[in-house]
Design a protein around this motif. Structure first.
Motif: not given
Length: 331
Positions: A163-191
């Motif tokens: 959608y061209e409007r997204t290309q021109v105006h950009g985005t706003v991200w909302i990251v809701d971290c509620s419910g995030m656990t150690m298992a969520h973090v552990g899924a992400w390695g350094l690589s």
């Protein structure tokens, strides 16, 4: 013109540009992105020439909306737009080599992620920016991997960028971290964290205007402390942290939020709208699975060592075909 023709790197006839932008969108594009009828048409022609002459690019989209995502992101610096396109295709080839068909849009594992409603575009806010909600707690770390989470994010991003409007105006991200656990973090390695940072910095052709982190638990900082220093200063400075949803509502267009966040639309409706957006763009996703860049072929100006690096699926170096296009940049 058939959609399949858009994958011909040098078709006999190119698809014409038909704008979907209104007067307000075009005014912002002219002011902030240096886009007008002259720069747009000339720049699209130059990028098409770049694709047609690039010995490593075998199959690539050449339709205007796809090419404009790179030109607008680089504010119509043609050489930079070509470099971003080239680097993005090399990144895709590297992902395919490392993970095979699992990174394809229509792989069952990727499609299964859609059912989680974990990353949902909410629509355009009052400033015409696309707002995207990430619900970390909706992703079960037992069933999802960091790779699949990144693929879901890429799927959402690519859908919105059609959608061209997204290309021109950009985005706003909302990251809701509620419910995030150690298992969520552990899924992400350094690589995986570095891969995400590299893709945000170099591959994703989307203006990120704001990133709102909500209800961030202490364990999340184990990941953020690694990720944030890897991001460009411009993106890093756009992170904002909120302890509560009330704080969030005071910082964004609250009307675009789901009712569960105190907004005016249901999450179910937002999800349905996204599904419709995705279905509308399915034809392009199917074509993009045919993208191919032969990294075993040397690009003009690369040394034998650089060519060998490309064969190992590393990113092309500064010496590439882009260099020959520096003088063609449309200011």
């Amino acid at each position: 013109m058939h959609y399949e023709d858009e994958m011909d790197k040098c078709p006999r006839k190119y698809a014409p540009y038909r704008s979907t932008l209104d007067e307000c969108d075009r005014a912002l594009a002219a002011k902030e992105l240096h886009e007008n009828e002259d720069t747009r048409d000339a720049s699209i022609a130059l990028v098409r020439e770049f694709i047609a002459k690039h010995p490593q690019i075998v199959r690539c989209r050449t339709d205007p909306v796809f090419l404009l995502r790179f030109l607008r992101y680089r504010k119509f610096n043609v050489a930079d737009a070509c470099a971003t396109l080239e680097g993005g295709m090399a990144f895709l080839m590297r992902m395919r080599t490392l993970y095979g068909e699992e990174v394809n849009t229509f792989h069952p594992n990727v499609q299964r992620m859609l059912d989680l409603d974990a990353i949902v575009p909410l629509g355009f806010d009052r400033k015409r920016r696309m707002v995207i909600l990430v619900r970390v707690g909706a992703m079960d770390p037992k069933d999802t991997t960091a790779l699949l989470q990144m693929r879901l994010g890429a799927l959402v991003i690519n859908t919105c960028l059609e959608y061209e409007r997204t290309q021109v105006h950009g985005t706003v991200w909302i990251v809701d971290c509620s419910g995030m656990t150690m298992a969520h973090v552990g899924a992400w390695g350094l690589s995986e964290v570095k891969m995400m940072a590299d893709s945000i910095n170099e591959v994703v052709t989307m203006f990120v205007k704001e990133v709102h982190m909500v209800q961030v638990p202490r364990i999340t900082w184990m990941m953020l402390d690694i990720l944030l220093p890897l991001l460009s200063p411009k993106i890093r400075d756009r992170f904002k942290f909120h302890r509560t949803q009330d704080e969030l509502r005071n910082s964004v267009d609250s009307t675009i939020l789901p009712t569960t966040y105190g907004g005016e639309q249901s999450l179910k409706q937002a999800t349905e709208n996204f599904r419709n957006m995705f279905e509308d763009q399915t034809k392009w996703f199917k074509l993009e699975e045919q993208f191919f860049m032969d990294l075993s072929v040397s690009a003009p100006g690369t040394s034998g060592r650089s060519a060998r690096n490309n064969q190992r699926n590393e990113f092309p170096g500064e010496e590439s075909m882009v260099g020959s296009f520096r003088k063609l940049t449309v200011d």
